[in-house]
Design a protein around this motif. Sequence first.
Motif, PDB file in Angstrom:
ATOM      1  N   UNK A 235       8.190 102.945  31.949  1.00  0.00           N
ATOM      2  CA  UNK A 235       8.741 102.124  33.023  1.00  0.00           C
ATOM      3  C   UNK A 235       7.809 102.250  34.221  1.00  0.00           C
ATOM      4  N   UNK A 236       7.407 101.128  34.797  1.00  0.00           N
ATOM      5  CA  UNK A 236       6.481 101.118  35.930  1.00  0.00           C
ATOM      6  C   UNK A 236       7.155 100.547  37.172  1.00  0.00           C
ATOM      7  N   UNK A 237       6.943 101.202  38.309  1.00  0.00           N
ATOM      8  CA  UNK A 237       7.263 100.638  39.618  1.00  0.00           C
ATOM      9  C   UNK A 237       5.936 100.221  40.245  1.00  0.00           C
ATOM     10  N   UNK A 238       5.750  98.909  40.437  1.00  0.00           N
ATOM     11  CA  UNK A 238       4.460  98.415  40.896  1.00  0.00           C
ATOM     12  C   UNK A 238       4.403  98.412  42.417  1.00  0.00           C
ATOM     13  N   UNK A 239       3.347  99.027  42.992  1.00  0.00           N
ATOM     14  CA  UNK A 239       3.235  99.227  44.430  1.00  0.00           C
ATOM     15  C   UNK A 239       2.273  98.265  45.120  1.00  0.00           C
TER      16      UNK A 239
ATOM     17  N   UNK B 273      -3.877  92.904  32.943  1.00  0.00           N
ATOM     18  CA  UNK B 273      -4.128  93.528  31.643  1.00  0.00           C
ATOM     19  C   UNK B 273      -5.621  93.642  31.357  1.00  0.00           C
ATOM     20  N   UNK B 274      -6.441  92.937  32.133  1.00  0.00           N
ATOM     21  CA  UNK B 274      -7.894  92.986  31.943  1.00  0.00           C
ATOM     22  C   UNK B 274      -8.547  94.110  32.733  1.00  0.00           C
ATOM     23  N   UNK B 275      -7.799  94.695  33.653  1.00  0.00           N
ATOM     24  CA  UNK B 275      -8.377  95.706  34.534  1.00  0.00           C
ATOM     25  C   UNK B 275      -8.137  97.101  33.979  1.00  0.00           C
ATOM     26  N   UNK B 276      -9.114  97.965  34.180  1.00  0.00           N
ATOM     27  CA  UNK B 276      -8.987  99.351  33.757  1.00  0.00           C
ATOM     28  C   UNK B 276      -8.450 100.177  34.932  1.00  0.00           C
ATOM     29  N   UNK B 277      -7.435 100.994  34.670  1.00  0.00           N
ATOM     30  CA  UNK B 277      -6.840 101.845  35.693  1.00  0.00           C
ATOM     31  C   UNK B 277      -7.056 103.314  35.328  1.00  0.00           C
ATOM     32  N   UNK B 278      -6.969 104.160  36.325  1.00  0.00           N
ATOM     33  CA  UNK B 278      -6.987 105.611  36.096  1.00  0.00           C
ATOM     34  C   UNK B 278      -5.546 106.090  36.063  1.00  0.00           C
ATOM     35  N   UNK B 279      -5.157 106.695  34.958  1.00  0.00           N
ATOM     36  CA  UNK B 279      -3.814 107.249  34.832  1.00  0.00           C
ATOM     37  C   UNK B 279      -3.883 108.735  35.162  1.00  0.00           C
ATOM     38  N   UNK B 280      -3.170 109.145  36.200  1.00  0.00           N
ATOM     39  CA  UNK B 280      -3.148 110.543  36.624  1.00  0.00           C
ATOM     40  C   UNK B 280      -1.789 111.134  36.287  1.00  0.00           C
TER      41      UNK B 280
ATOM     42  N   UNK C 192       3.689 109.784  35.849  1.00  0.00           N
ATOM     43  CA  UNK C 192       2.278 109.552  36.138  1.00  0.00           C
ATOM     44  C   UNK C 192       2.149 108.511  37.236  1.00  0.00           C
ATOM     45  N   UNK C 193       0.944 108.370  37.763  1.00  0.00           N
ATOM     46  CA  UNK C 193       0.621 107.268  38.670  1.00  0.00           C
ATOM     47  C   UNK C 193      -0.593 106.542  38.119  1.00  0.00           C
ATOM     48  N   UNK C 194      -0.705 105.257  38.443  1.00  0.00           N
ATOM     49  CA  UNK C 194      -1.878 104.475  38.101  1.00  0.00           C
ATOM     50  C   UNK C 194      -2.698 104.244  39.357  1.00  0.00           C
ATOM     51  N   UNK C 195      -4.004 104.431  39.254  1.00  0.00           N
ATOM     52  CA  UNK C 195      -4.915 104.295  40.377  1.00  0.00           C
ATOM     53  C   UNK C 195      -5.943 103.222  40.046  1.00  0.00           C
ATOM     54  N   UNK C 196      -6.153 102.284  40.968  1.00  0.00           N
ATOM     55  CA  UNK C 196      -7.153 101.238  40.769  1.00  0.00           C
ATOM     56  C   UNK C 196      -8.543 101.866  40.793  1.00  0.00           C
ATOM     57  N   UNK C 197      -9.312 101.627  39.739  1.00  0.00           N
ATOM     58  CA  UNK C 197     -10.627 102.249  39.622  1.00  0.00           C
ATOM     59  C   UNK C 197     -11.565 101.814  40.744  1.00  0.00           C
ATOM     60  N   UNK C 198     -11.441 100.574  41.212  1.00  0.00           N
ATOM     61  CA  UNK C 198     -12.371 100.053  42.220  1.00  0.00           C
ATOM     62  C   UNK C 198     -11.989 100.459  43.636  1.00  0.00           C
ATOM     63  N   UNK C 199     -10.687 100.339  43.981  1.00  0.00           N
ATOM     64  CA  UNK C 199     -10.248 100.590  45.355  1.00  0.00           C
ATOM     65  C   UNK C 199      -9.720 102.000  45.569  1.00  0.00           C
ATOM     66  N   UNK C 200      -9.401 102.696  44.471  1.00  0.00           N
ATOM     67  CA  UNK C 200      -8.779 104.026  44.513  1.00  0.00           C
ATOM     68  C   UNK C 200      -7.387 103.996  45.147  1.00  0.00           C
ATOM     69  N   UNK C 201      -6.761 102.829  45.186  1.00  0.00           N
ATOM     70  CA  UNK C 201      -5.380 102.726  45.647  1.00  0.00           C
ATOM     71  C   UNK C 201      -4.431 103.155  44.526  1.00  0.00           C
ATOM     72  N   UNK C 202      -3.368 103.840  44.888  1.00  0.00           N
ATOM     73  CA  UNK C 202      -2.311 104.121  43.920  1.00  0.00           C
ATOM     74  C   UNK C 202      -1.490 102.850  43.768  1.00  0.00           C
ATOM     75  N   UNK C 203      -1.536 102.235  42.583  1.00  0.00           N
ATOM     76  CA  UNK C 203      -0.936 100.911  42.398  1.00  0.00           C
ATOM     77  C   UNK C 203       0.429 100.962  41.724  1.00  0.00           C
TER      78      UNK C 203
END
Length: 436
Positions: free
Chosen positions: A336-340, A347-354, A415-426
């Motif tokens: 389950x995701x809460x999108x920030x 779906x084309x973007x790669x994210x960092x899962x922490x 977990x949190x997802x982080x945008x690889x380009x902006x480093x924002x927690x998304x």
Amino acid sequence: MTLIHPAEDLGVLRFITAGSVDDGKSTLIGRLLYDSKAVLSDQLSALARAKHKRTAGEDIDLALLTDGLEAEREQGITIDVAYRYFATAKRKFIIADTPGHEQYTRNMVTGASTAHAAIILIDATRVSEVDGRTELLAQTKRHSAIVKLLALPHVIVAINKMDLVDYSEARFDAIRAAYLALAQRLGLQSVRFVPVSALKGDNIVTASERMPWYQDEPLLDVLESLPVGEVSGSAAELRFPVQLVARQDGSHADDFRGYMGRVEAGAISVGQALRVLPAGHRATVAEIIGPRGELAHAHAGQCVTVRLAEDVDISRGDILVAAEATVEPARKLSADLCWFDHEPLSSQRKYILKQTTANVFARVGSVDSVLDVGTLSHGQHKGTLEMNDIGAVQISLQKALVCDTYEQHPATGAFVLIDEATHHTVAAGMIRAFTA
């Protein structure tokens, strides 16, 4: 400050206030602090002189105790999460005053992620009647859904501004019935109700004489009695994510190598057989060192350094589990995701899962459903998530990750997802299922 007798110490209770804009969350916390004598005299003097206070005459605007940002005081709304600390004779408290506006839902999720309990505020003057039934505000529903997703064990519904509805028992009963129906649809349990007036102080610290029909405890008594405790679990449930590898005298024969971190679940003991995941190496605990010296064992919540009898390859992000544990690393997650983020999920973007101390690259393969806050159904299929959406998704990981479901172990199931380009927690996520 009142001293806490060890026999009466019930531990620290972390709780949040949540609800819609202008439901009175900041005022309630201010009243709680003021009536429990947790506000210093110089703070009261400063509040009396505050230029943004919204009360008349000499009356203190208690909301300013938590609205610390200049923008919050100017607009009269909560934007960021404000933390406050106080203690009574029975226990210590950490309060998170979370925003009510939909735009800042992500801050509410942040505050709720470490809480034991949630106070959901409902403005008794703002509920509406639709076809003969009481209708709650959308943010009340959204925050209640988030509380359910985060599996907070205690929910207290504070029906506020009772002074503006003449302390009506009928209004309280109607709102209570409406929220019970919402709680049943969400699967919320252990819900308690307290009619309050944060502005006047009714049923906050002491029982209100103006609501004799309410025979239960005031809000502070309820908070003081909530059971809270770290679940230590059994040895088979041990989860010890490695945060740092500590080295000392690396050029000497008696080279010290310790693995520092916090025990997230279960317990660890000297002599215990372990597995190091995801690699699968086996080792034995030779020594456990706490802040004050050596320990025979450590349990959930403790930060320690673990030294192993064997030399094995371990780095930050690895996790120590009991040798007999059946957990295996996973490559695919259902969550389950809460999108920030302002930018929609791609779906084309790669994210960092922490997750705990591990970082892995991840892609969100599909969005199975999105929660409709109005109907509380999951029937929407937008194919993406936009800011403040809550949805069920499928995630693929670039490398294996040791995890649990959020219901089993919240620390290793979140977990949190982080945008690889902006480093924002998304986004913030809770794992529902996983496969290799």
